[in-house]
Design an enzyme around this catalytic site. Structure first.
Site, PDB file in Angstrom:
ATOM      1  N   ARG A  71       0.785  -1.292   0.404  1.00  0.00           N
ATOM      2  CA  ARG A  71      -0.055  -0.074   0.133  1.00  0.00           C
ATOM      3  C   ARG A  71       0.781   1.543  -0.089  1.00  0.00           C
ATOM      4  O   ARG A  71       1.776   1.571   0.915  1.00  0.00           O
ATOM      5  CB  ARG A  71      -1.036  -0.272   1.828  1.00  0.00           C
ATOM      6  CG  ARG A  71      -2.015  -1.417   1.012  1.00  0.00           C
ATOM      7  CD  ARG A  71      -3.104  -0.512   2.183  1.00  0.00           C
ATOM      8  NE  ARG A  71      -2.352  -1.048   3.149  1.00  0.00           N
ATOM      9  CZ  ARG A  71      -1.665  -1.453   4.282  1.00  0.00           C
ATOM     10  NH1 ARG A  71      -1.641   0.274   4.132  1.00  0.00           N
ATOM     11  NH2 ARG A  71      -1.342  -1.689   4.886  1.00  0.00           N
ATOM     12  N   TYR A 109      -1.456  -3.465  -6.772  1.00  0.00           N
ATOM     13  CA  TYR A 109      -1.367  -4.047  -5.459  1.00  0.00           C
ATOM     14  C   TYR A 109      -2.829  -4.179  -4.910  1.00  0.00           C
ATOM     15  O   TYR A 109      -2.917  -3.509  -4.286  1.00  0.00           O
ATOM     16  CB  TYR A 109       0.172  -3.685  -5.290  1.00  0.00           C
ATOM     17  CG  TYR A 109      -0.044  -4.409  -3.925  1.00  0.00           C
ATOM     18  CD1 TYR A 109       0.314  -5.588  -3.050  1.00  0.00           C
ATOM     19  CD2 TYR A 109      -0.956  -3.577  -2.399  1.00  0.00           C
ATOM     20  CE1 TYR A 109       0.265  -5.853  -1.566  1.00  0.00           C
ATOM     21  CE2 TYR A 109      -0.696  -4.180  -1.207  1.00  0.00           C
ATOM     22  CZ  TYR A 109       0.209  -5.020  -0.880  1.00  0.00           C
ATOM     23  OH  TYR A 109      -0.278  -5.893   0.042  1.00  0.00           O
ATOM     24  N   LYS A 139      -9.689  -2.331   1.580  1.00  0.00           N
ATOM     25  CA  LYS A 139      -9.402  -1.496   2.407  1.00  0.00           C
ATOM     26  C   LYS A 139     -10.199   0.001   2.076  1.00  0.00           C
ATOM     27  O   LYS A 139     -10.461   0.773   2.898  1.00  0.00           O
ATOM     28  CB  LYS A 139      -8.270  -0.829   2.192  1.00  0.00           C
ATOM     29  CG  LYS A 139      -6.941  -2.197   2.735  1.00  0.00           C
ATOM     30  CD  LYS A 139      -7.388  -2.723   4.234  1.00  0.00           C
ATOM     31  CE  LYS A 139      -6.609  -4.082   4.857  1.00  0.00           C
ATOM     32  NZ  LYS A 139      -6.487  -4.714   5.560  1.00  0.00           N
ATOM     33  N   HIS A 180     -11.028  -2.417  11.387  1.00  0.00           N
ATOM     34  CA  HIS A 180      -9.742  -3.224  10.543  1.00  0.00           C
ATOM     35  C   HIS A 180      -9.697  -4.229  11.865  1.00  0.00           C
ATOM     36  O   HIS A 180      -9.097  -4.285  12.401  1.00  0.00           O
ATOM     37  CB  HIS A 180      -8.900  -2.673  11.035  1.00  0.00           C
ATOM     38  CG  HIS A 180      -7.525  -2.825   9.753  1.00  0.00           C
ATOM     39  ND1 HIS A 180      -6.604  -2.603  10.677  1.00  0.00           N
ATOM     40  CD2 HIS A 180      -7.555  -3.983   8.655  1.00  0.00           C
ATOM     41  CE1 HIS A 180      -5.466  -3.215   9.426  1.00  0.00           C
ATOM     42  NE2 HIS A 180      -6.219  -4.321   8.858  1.00  0.00           N
ATOM     43  N   SER A 223      -1.058  -3.891  10.274  1.00  0.00           N
ATOM     44  CA  SER A 223      -1.183  -4.605   8.822  1.00  0.00           C
ATOM     45  C   SER A 223       0.103  -5.950   9.547  1.00  0.00           C
ATOM     46  O   SER A 223       0.875  -5.290   9.952  1.00  0.00           O
ATOM     47  CB  SER A 223      -1.235  -4.828   7.726  1.00  0.00           C
ATOM     48  OG  SER A 223      -2.259  -4.031   7.060  1.00  0.00           O
ATOM     49  N   ALA A 224      -0.394  -7.105   8.933  1.00  0.00           N
ATOM     50  CA  ALA A 224       0.992  -8.402   8.832  1.00  0.00           C
ATOM     51  C   ALA A 224       1.397  -8.468  10.448  1.00  0.00           C
ATOM     52  O   ALA A 224       2.804  -7.885  10.947  1.00  0.00           O
ATOM     53  CB  ALA A 224       2.059  -8.202   8.421  1.00  0.00           C
ATOM     54  N   CYS A 225       0.762  -8.344  11.719  1.00  0.00           N
ATOM     55  CA  CYS A 225       1.041  -8.303  13.156  1.00  0.00           C
ATOM     56  C   CYS A 225       0.107  -9.816  13.487  1.00  0.00           C
ATOM     57  O   CYS A 225       0.029  -9.965  14.713  1.00  0.00           O
ATOM     58  CB  CYS A 225       0.234  -7.150  13.730  1.00  0.00           C
ATOM     59  SG  CYS A 225       1.612  -5.401  13.533  1.00  0.00           S
ATOM     60  N   LYS A 280      -2.937 -10.928  12.205  1.00  0.00           N
ATOM     61  CA  LYS A 280      -4.506 -11.526  11.772  1.00  0.00           C
ATOM     62  C   LYS A 280      -5.040 -12.287  11.828  1.00  0.00           C
ATOM     63  O   LYS A 280      -5.533 -13.196  12.500  1.00  0.00           O
ATOM     64  CB  LYS A 280      -5.658 -10.249  11.800  1.00  0.00           C
ATOM     65  CG  LYS A 280      -5.503  -9.210  12.703  1.00  0.00           C
ATOM     66  CD  LYS A 280      -6.262  -7.959  12.593  1.00  0.00           C
ATOM     67  CE  LYS A 280      -6.238  -7.478  10.697  1.00  0.00           C
ATOM     68  NZ  LYS A 280      -5.302  -6.725  10.118  1.00  0.00           N
ATOM     69  N   ASN A 294      -3.557 -15.507  10.765  1.00  0.00           N
ATOM     70  CA  ASN A 294      -2.552 -16.247  11.832  1.00  0.00           C
ATOM     71  C   ASN A 294      -3.685 -16.940  13.973  1.00  0.00           C
ATOM     72  O   ASN A 294      -3.864 -18.068  13.712  1.00  0.00           O
ATOM     73  CB  ASN A 294      -1.404 -16.313  12.410  1.00  0.00           C
ATOM     74  CG  ASN A 294      -0.552 -16.415  11.711  1.00  0.00           C
ATOM     75  OD1 ASN A 294      -0.881 -17.045  10.985  1.00  0.00           O
ATOM     76  ND2 ASN A 294       0.714 -15.569  11.658  1.00  0.00           N
ATOM     77  N   ASP A 308      -9.579 -10.148   8.779  1.00  0.00           N
ATOM     78  CA  ASP A 308      -9.081  -8.718   8.636  1.00  0.00           C
ATOM     79  C   ASP A 308     -10.007  -7.471   8.628  1.00  0.00           C
ATOM     80  O   ASP A 308      -9.423  -6.293   9.519  1.00  0.00           O
ATOM     81  CB  ASP A 308      -8.577  -8.629   7.144  1.00  0.00           C
ATOM     82  CG  ASP A 308      -7.746  -7.233   6.795  1.00  0.00           C
ATOM     83  OD1 ASP A 308      -6.819  -6.967   7.370  1.00  0.00           O
ATOM     84  OD2 ASP A 308      -8.030  -6.014   5.462  1.00  0.00           O
ATOM     85  N   SER A 314       5.102 -11.075   0.627  1.00  0.00           N
ATOM     86  CA  SER A 314       4.042 -11.020  -0.647  1.00  0.00           C
ATOM     87  C   SER A 314       2.840 -11.741   0.003  1.00  0.00           C
ATOM     88  O   SER A 314       2.612 -12.369   1.042  1.00  0.00           O
ATOM     89  CB  SER A 314       5.563 -12.793  -1.351  1.00  0.00           C
ATOM     90  OG  SER A 314       5.797 -13.144   0.279  1.00  0.00           O
ATOM     91  N   ARG A 315       1.957 -11.946  -0.976  1.00  0.00           N
ATOM     92  CA  ARG A 315       0.639 -12.255  -0.313  1.00  0.00           C
ATOM     93  C   ARG A 315      -0.601 -13.424  -0.725  1.00  0.00           C
ATOM     94  O   ARG A 315       0.057 -14.182  -1.819  1.00  0.00           O
ATOM     95  CB  ARG A 315      -0.652 -11.368  -0.535  1.00  0.00           C
ATOM     96  CG  ARG A 315      -0.382 -10.394  -0.244  1.00  0.00           C
ATOM     97  CD  ARG A 315      -0.373 -10.112   1.651  1.00  0.00           C
ATOM     98  NE  ARG A 315      -0.087  -8.966   1.904  1.00  0.00           N
ATOM     99  CZ  ARG A 315      -0.753  -8.770   2.748  1.00  0.00           C
ATOM    100  NH1 ARG A 315      -1.947  -8.734   3.478  1.00  0.00           N
ATOM    101  NH2 ARG A 315      -0.124  -7.065   3.353  1.00  0.00           N
TER     102      ARG A 315
HETATM  103  O1  SAT Z   1      -2.847  -4.622   0.911  1.00  0.00           O
HETATM  104  S1  SAT Z   1      -3.712  -4.699   2.223  1.00  0.00           S
HETATM  105  O2  SAT Z   1      -4.494  -3.169   2.363  1.00  0.00           O
HETATM  106  O3  SAT Z   1      -4.769  -5.287   1.074  1.00  0.00           O
HETATM  107  C1  SAT Z   1      -3.229  -5.299   3.400  1.00  0.00           C
HETATM  108  C2  SAT Z   1      -2.999  -5.291   4.286  1.00  0.00           C
HETATM  109  O4  SAT Z   1      -2.100  -3.942   4.043  1.00  0.00           O
HETATM  110  O5  SAT Z   1      -3.334  -5.015   5.264  1.00  0.00           O
HETATM  111 MN    MN Z   2      -5.156  -5.476   7.233  1.00  0.00          MN
END
Ligand code: SAT
Ligand code: MN
Length: 583
Positions: A70, A198, A207, A227, A249-251, A253, A255, A276, A364-365
């Site tokens: 983002r 992206y 978002k 969120h 993000s990336a903390c 959620k 998991n 999310d 990466s996603r």
């Molecule tokens: O890129 S996203 O916003 O969908 C994922 C994230 O940052 O939580």
């Molecule tokens: Mn998120």
């Protein structure tokens, strides 16, 4: 296909006139359509099939190396008054915002197909759901939206019935970061995004709609767009509690939402509702109920393995789109933290060379439909949502926050959420690992002034006497050598059990200036290799650090000026004086 809803038809015609696509495709959301688009992208190289024997229906997409996260600095909220967007957003006037991006949309789809994607955020029949239409020139966006949302004919029927929908216009443009903008026009329920393919910049249902625009709608309509993951926790007696957790993000959620109970907790089960986003509404009895507006996951791949998240590890062995992971010699996807295989090609598609950095991009996603998740809740499609017992805030804090604590009451809970901070991650462009304030994990996603947002949170107290209890957790405490103090992952259920026991009044707690903490023995550590001293550290309050934190937050509050509710300032001062007294 076209539509009988004239407002929609008019908008599609208007966009087509500006962007000049070669053809227009109205998405039906069928499986055949999905496969046709995948085949098309395989043909033009946008997707590569992964090993179809071991990873059936899995594909790899490598994005432009400058377009992997983002872009918060290019994301704007366009309101007449700058103060309505607030210091937490980049602001432009609606007139300037439209002019800025419309110029970039002129002729942007020449020679390309324009896809019209009707989608519904939330179960199609839920009164809490809201619809949108995304217009895009990216087939990658279409297939991701198919996995992530309820999109196509059924959504279009609802939109035609409702007559109302959020408009999202997207074009990949030329991917030049200088010509990239994510613009929100909340008064018009309109999003315009150009120059990025992206995730959060391009899948506009996520978002942009379900958080930024929806948070704005939610305030005026009396609900909340947050969120937060949503999960059900079933104990061996068969009793299920639902909680909603807000982490940046990336903390972790994803998991947490699909956690597998540890061996020492037989009979416990987890039911995933969402990983999310939560939309929270009061029902007629004043009970706060949650739906997940999404129906799929866009999760961080690195670190996913059978130990950390077996459910995710298993669900992404089929029907998954991988973005920016590495590949093995056998054409299987590979990422840091995957236990087997080794990378042959990195996320740029180059032969892997460790001196050039990680094999998979840290952000990466995977994109996968929620129905692939073995722990997917039967109630995920329930139009009435699930009742929420607890709201849990959290983030990455190496030093400060204890493992878990409970707010004294709703007002204090709002302060706990508002003052949350976390170390930054690779989910957004910028420096990683620096602490930033991230109120309610909504810093990048609140579509209006945080001062007004906190006022909205505080106002809910007048609406119900059945509000959930509020907690804060921190799985990320480290010792001086950088080792994590708490094992995390499945073991986090031990902490969730304490939270539920508190909700049910089944366990006591110790009162401190920051809230109620467990006694070290109240968190069950059976079968864990963790010392009593570590548990003591994890459940203690470092008063000096908290006083510094509190002062820091005061400065942050000041940056919102008069929009900060007095009630929140008072609550903050109450905590400050408790901290002073205790030191
Ligand atoms: O890129 S996203 O916003 O969908 C994922 C994230 O940052 O939580
Ligand atoms: Mn998120």
């Amino acid at each position: 296909m076209t539509t009988k809803l004239s407002a929609l038809q008019r908008w599609v015609d208007e966009v087509a006139a500006r962007t000049q696509p070669e053809t227009i495709h109205w998405c039906t959301g069928s499986d055949d359509e999905y496969q046709q688009l995948v085949d098309l992208m395989v043909e033009d190289g946008t997707l590569s099939p992964l090993n179809q024997e071991t990873y059936p229906n899995c594909y790899l997409h490598l994005s432009d190396p400058t377009d992997v996260a983002r872009v918060e600095h290019l994301t704007y909220v366009c309101t007449e008054e700058p103060d309505d967007a607030g210091p937490n957003n980049n602001w432009m006037s609606p007139a300037d915002g439209h002019a800025r991006v419309d110029a970039l949309f002129d002729g942007a789809m020449q020679g390309r197909t324009m896809y019209v994607i009707p989608y519904c955020m939330g179960p199609i029949t839920s009164p809490y759901s809201r619809c949108g239409v995304e217009i895009t020139d990216s087939p990658y966006v279409v297939v991701n939206m198919k996995l992530m949302t309820r999109m196509g004919s059924a959504a279009l029927e609802r939109i035609e019935r409702d007559g109302k929908f959020v408009r999202g216009l997207h074009s990949t443009g030329d991917l030049d970061p200088e010509r990239r903008f994510i613009m929100h026009f909340p008064d018009e329920l309109y999003i315009k995004s150009i120059g990025s393919g992206y995730g959060g910049n391009a899948l506009l249902g996520k978002k942009c709609h379900a958080l930024r625009i929806a948070s704005w709608q939610a305030r005026s309509e009396g609900w909340m767009a947050e969120h937060m993951l949503i999960m059900g926790i079933e104990n061996p007696e068969g009793e299920t509690h639902y909680i909603a957790c807000a982490f940046p993000s990336a903390c972790g959620k994803t998991n947490l939402a699909m956690l597998i109970p540890p061996h020492s907790m037989p009979g416990w089960k987890i039911h995933t509702l969402g990983d999310d986003i939560a939309w929270l509404h009061f029902d007629d009895d004043g009970c706060l109920r949650a739906i997940n507006p999404e129906s799929g996951y866009f999760g961080v791949v690195p670190g996913t393995n059978e130990e950390t998240n077996k459910n995710a590890y298993d669900m992404i062995t089929r029907d998954t789109i991988f973005t920016n992971v590495a590949r093995t010699e056998d054409n299987e996807p590979w990422w840091e933290g995957k236990a087997d295989g080794k990378p042959a090609y990195d996320w740029r598609g180059q032969p892997y060379d460790p001196s050039q950095g990680k094999a998979a991009h840290p952000n990466s996603r995977f994109t996968v439909a929620a129905t692939n998740n073995p722990s997917y809740s039967e109630l995920a499609d329930a139009p009435e949502g699930v009742p929420i017992s607890a709201i849990v805030f959290g983030g990455r804090r190496k030093r400060l926050a204890p493992l878990v604590y409970e707010a004294r009451d709703w007002k204090h809970g709002v302060l706990v959420g508002a003052s949350a901070g976390s170390e930054t991650t690779a989910a957004a462009i910028g420096e990683v690992g620096v602490i930033r304030r991230d109120p309610m994990a909504m810093k990048p996603f609140c579509g209006y002034n945080f001062g007004d947002y906190w006022r909205h949170w505080l106002s809910l107290e007048e609406r119900s006497d059945k509000l959930p209890k509020i907690f804060h957790v921190n799985w990320f405490r480290q010792d001086d050598d950088g080792n994590f103090l708490w094992p995390g992952f499945g073991e986090n259920l031990r902490v969730l059990k304490w939270i539920i026991d508190r909700c049910e009044d089944r366990v006591g707690a110790r009162e401190t200036p920051i809230g109620y903490l467990p006694e070290p023995d109240d968190i069950d550590t059976a079968e864990l290799d963790i010392s009593a001293e570590t548990m003591r550290v994890l459940s203690s309050v470092d008063l000096d650090r908290w006083r510094i934190e509190n002062a820091h937050f005061a400065t942050y509050l000041d940056s919102f000026g008069e929009r900060v509710p007095q009630e929140l300032r008072d609550e903050h001062e109450r905590v400050a004086s408790e901290l002073d007294k205790a030191s």
